[in-house]
Design a protein around this motif. Sequence first.
Motif, mmCIF file in Angstrom:
data_model
loop_
_atom_site.group_PDB
_atom_site.id
_atom_site.type_symbol
_atom_site.label_atom_id
_atom_site.label_comp_id
_atom_site.label_asym_id
_atom_site.label_seq_id
_atom_site.Cartn_x
_atom_site.Cartn_y
_atom_site.Cartn_z
ATOM 1 N N LEU A 79 33.569 36.873 68.678
ATOM 2 C CA LEU A 79 33.376 37.484 70.005
ATOM 3 C C LEU A 79 34.635 38.193 70.489
ATOM 4 C CD1 LEU A 79 31.054 37.586 72.099
ATOM 5 C CD2 LEU A 79 30.587 36.062 70.222
ATOM 6 N N ARG A 80 35.784 37.625 70.149
ATOM 7 C CA ARG A 80 37.055 38.240 70.542
ATOM 8 C C ARG A 80 37.198 39.610 69.867
ATOM 9 N NH1 ARG A 80 41.835 37.283 68.556
ATOM 10 N NH2 ARG A 80 41.083 35.616 67.203
ATOM 11 N N GLY A 81 36.817 39.703 68.605
ATOM 12 C CA GLY A 81 36.883 40.985 67.882
ATOM 13 C C GLY A 81 35.921 42.007 68.472
ATOM 14 N N ILE A 82 34.696 41.557 68.706
ATOM 15 C CA ILE A 82 33.691 42.478 69.253
ATOM 16 C C ILE A 82 34.143 43.008 70.610
ATOM 17 C CG2 ILE A 82 31.317 42.663 70.123
ATOM 18 C CD1 ILE A 82 30.524 40.474 68.073
ATOM 19 N N THR A 83 34.570 42.085 71.490
ATOM 20 C CA THR A 83 34.916 42.521 72.855
ATOM 21 C C THR A 83 36.198 43.345 72.859
ATOM 22 O OG1 THR A 83 35.899 40.354 73.222
ATOM 23 C CG2 THR A 83 33.688 40.684 74.073
ATOM 24 N N LYS A 84 37.118 43.056 71.950
ATOM 25 C CA LYS A 84 38.353 43.853 71.872
ATOM 26 C C LYS A 84 38.023 45.314 71.527
ATOM 27 C CE LYS A 84 42.675 44.358 69.310
ATOM 28 N NZ LYS A 84 43.313 44.121 68.019
ATOM 29 N N CYS A 85 37.179 45.503 70.508
ATOM 30 C CA CYS A 85 36.842 46.871 70.084
ATOM 31 C C CYS A 85 35.975 47.566 71.130
ATOM 32 C CB CYS A 85 36.135 46.852 68.733
ATOM 33 S SG CYS A 85 37.266 46.384 67.410
ATOM 34 N N PHE A 86 35.085 46.800 71.752
ATOM 35 C CA PHE A 86 34.231 47.335 72.823
ATOM 36 C C PHE A 86 35.107 47.827 73.976
ATOM 37 C CE2 PHE A 86 31.683 47.112 76.621
ATOM 38 C CZ PHE A 86 30.363 47.304 76.257
ATOM 39 N N ALA A 87 36.031 46.977 74.401
ATOM 40 C CA ALA A 87 36.866 47.308 75.571
ATOM 41 C C ALA A 87 37.826 48.459 75.265
ATOM 42 C CB ALA A 87 37.663 46.075 76.003
ATOM 43 N N GLY A 88 38.315 48.541 74.017
ATOM 44 C CA GLY A 88 39.285 49.579 73.682
ATOM 45 C C GLY A 88 38.641 50.839 73.102
ATOM 46 N N GLY A 89 37.358 50.766 72.772
ATOM 47 C CA GLY A 89 36.705 51.901 72.104
ATOM 48 C C GLY A 89 37.326 52.155 70.746
ATOM 49 N N ILE A 90 37.750 51.067 70.079
ATOM 50 C CA ILE A 90 38.473 51.223 68.809
ATOM 51 C C ILE A 90 37.672 50.641 67.629
ATOM 52 C CG2 ILE A 90 40.809 51.268 69.780
ATOM 53 C CD1 ILE A 90 41.001 48.264 69.187
ATOM 54 N N ALA A 91 38.117 50.964 66.394
ATOM 55 C CA ALA A 91 37.458 50.451 65.199
ATOM 56 C C ALA A 91 38.389 49.465 64.513
ATOM 57 C CB ALA A 91 37.152 51.594 64.237
ATOM 58 N N GLU A 92 37.893 48.258 64.217
ATOM 59 C CA GLU A 92 38.685 47.325 63.418
ATOM 60 C C GLU A 92 37.752 46.612 62.448
ATOM 61 O OE1 GLU A 92 41.468 44.762 65.426
ATOM 62 O OE2 GLU A 92 42.398 46.456 66.459
ATOM 63 N N GLU A 93 38.342 46.073 61.375
ATOM 64 C CA GLU A 93 37.566 45.254 60.438
ATOM 65 C C GLU A 93 38.291 43.925 60.273
ATOM 66 O OE1 GLU A 93 36.638 47.007 56.621
ATOM 67 O OE2 GLU A 93 35.634 45.198 55.928
ATOM 68 N N TRP A 94 37.595 42.814 60.562
ATOM 69 C CA TRP A 94 38.188 41.487 60.407
ATOM 70 C C TRP A 94 37.385 40.725 59.351
ATOM 71 C CZ3 TRP A 94 39.201 39.115 65.990
ATOM 72 C CH2 TRP A 94 40.048 39.993 66.705
ATOM 73 N N LEU A 95 38.099 39.875 58.613
ATOM 74 C CA LEU A 95 37.447 39.135 57.545
ATOM 75 C C LEU A 95 37.000 37.755 58.032
ATOM 76 C CD1 LEU A 95 39.923 40.041 54.636
ATOM 77 C CD2 LEU A 95 38.003 41.353 55.530
ATOM 78 N N ILE A 96 35.814 37.348 57.617
ATOM 79 C CA ILE A 96 35.276 36.040 58.004
ATOM 80 C C ILE A 96 35.668 35.010 56.948
ATOM 81 C CG2 ILE A 96 33.176 34.719 58.488
ATOM 82 C CD1 ILE A 96 31.801 37.390 59.117
ATOM 83 N N GLY A 97 36.384 33.961 57.382
ATOM 84 C CA GLY A 97 36.877 32.994 56.420
ATOM 85 C C GLY A 97 36.064 31.711 56.416
ATOM 86 N N ASN A 98 34.961 31.686 57.125
ATOM 87 C CA ASN A 98 34.270 30.431 57.334
ATOM 88 C C ASN A 98 32.754 30.659 57.303
ATOM 89 O OD1 ASN A 98 32.813 28.525 58.897
ATOM 90 N ND2 ASN A 98 34.684 27.880 59.942
ATOM 91 N N GLU A 99 32.080 29.959 56.415
ATOM 92 C CA GLU A 99 30.657 30.229 56.201
ATOM 93 C C GLU A 99 29.796 29.925 57.435
ATOM 94 O OE1 GLU A 99 29.435 29.080 52.293
ATOM 95 O OE2 GLU A 99 27.317 29.442 52.768
ATOM 96 N N ASP A 100 30.236 28.960 58.263
ATOM 97 C CA ASP A 100 29.462 28.646 59.472
ATOM 98 C C ASP A 100 29.344 29.860 60.387
ATOM 99 O OD1 ASP A 100 29.227 26.130 58.565
ATOM 100 O OD2 ASP A 100 30.838 25.277 59.816
ATOM 101 N N VAL A 101 30.423 30.652 60.453
ATOM 102 C CA VAL A 101 30.386 31.831 61.323
ATOM 103 C C VAL A 101 29.388 32.847 60.777
ATOM 104 C CG1 VAL A 101 31.744 33.575 62.521
ATOM 105 C CG2 VAL A 101 32.846 31.491 61.759
#
Length: 476
Positions: free
Chosen positions: A78-100
Amino acid sequence: MSNQEYKNSWRELYKSAPTQLKKMSETKGLISAFNANIDAVIKVSGKNIEKILNADSFDSSILDKGGPTSINSKEDALRGITKCFAGGIAEEWLIGNEDVYHWLNEHIGFDQLQMGGQGGIVANAMAVCGVNPVYVHCASLPEQQAKLFLDLPNLLSVDDKGELKKAFDISRSEIPLIHWIIEFNKGDTFNYNGKSITCPKSNRFIATFDPLNFKLAIDKPFAEKFNHGRAPFEYIILAGYQMLQETLTDGLKGVDRIDESLKIVEKWLTATPDHILHFEVASTQDRVIRKYLLDKLAVISDSIGFNERELIDMLEVIGEEELAALCDSDTSSANLFKGMLKVREYTKCPRLQLHMFGLYITLQNKGFKISPEKNRNGMQLAAVVAAAKAGTGAIHDKDVLLWAADKEVSNAGLTELKKLSEEVESEISHNKLMELGIFTNDEIEIIAVPTIIIDNPVTLVGMGDTISSISLVGAR
Ligand code: GLC
């Protein structure tokens, strides 16, 4: 000459596109390796974000705190989504945990699945352009992944018995590798903790669950197919190194994985000495990996491809921080060309290609095996096909490839071409880049092509991969 006159003369040059496209089917084999994945594309609205924040007993104060740019909990996502939403920016983050991964499946879902990863995208683009055969490497190829390859007889991968087969028909029992492409629209809003956040520019956040490509897993049966020259090929297009990190899980080192892949590639090269090896740089966050790729892979490549951001990233790790900062603050073709000269000097790679907004530039050694005219023709074809992809949303059918063939080149492209021409004039020599797109002297050849720009593109994902591969293989 006036702007319109330049446009008219480029329209004449662009007329070669249909002939170049036909020539692509004369290609005798191409390997696209190493990364293919599933892109799960979803448009997320501000209302949706609010719903998730409210429904899931979510501690929204976490959104105000910083944290790592990787995902190990739903809060991180959610932090990644809202950061890019609020900044109008593009980022790619890697998921390290299967539960997510399961949480995203359940709470974010997707609107549509499409081919993802440079290797997969290049393979589809080459196959629809008629390259025969295209061999595509997949770290994982379950049915869900296979069905994203085009249903074409000239697009092959290996099945679970290690046999080459039409990629579309393969179904290996492996896990799907999913990259969520979470898009949001300019002007959309969400509220939390009494604050209202508005998205300033349409953009996307990528949350990537890809345990196999993270460690550059290589399918052995595929690798062995090309060791003895029995499966002929003319080109190898390599990508997928950008997800590596200095230290991987399981105690693996990113650089060891690169070495391992290069051993495989060297065997292919020995078996088939007459080839062109292209490396698509892609956005590589880890600096150790980025530098190592330049030192080990770029130096043995015949050709490398990158966009303006990736060029700046390269400059940062070859001791050109100042020029990198200049390119960052003024991302003009003139500054980027200076950067290309530095990367050429450092890697000694004989052909470098930049694709930036409105302009493609190729810088190669004098006498490189692809002539300047052929390069220009390939780059024009790439611009036409990229415009078709942007304007129609997909290039799944060969009938759509020339959709943009009679459109004019863009003003933005001509402006950047002019800056490049002036830079070359002041640093090297008088030139006719504006009219012809070609400059040569005793040492180098510069080929520059202003491109067609589509307003309000339907899609931009995978554009760079498409441009680099068509520019190269369409240059015949
Ligand atoms: C990145 C993303 C992948 C996407 C590709 C497009 O590699 O992880 O999902 O398809 O970029 O170039």
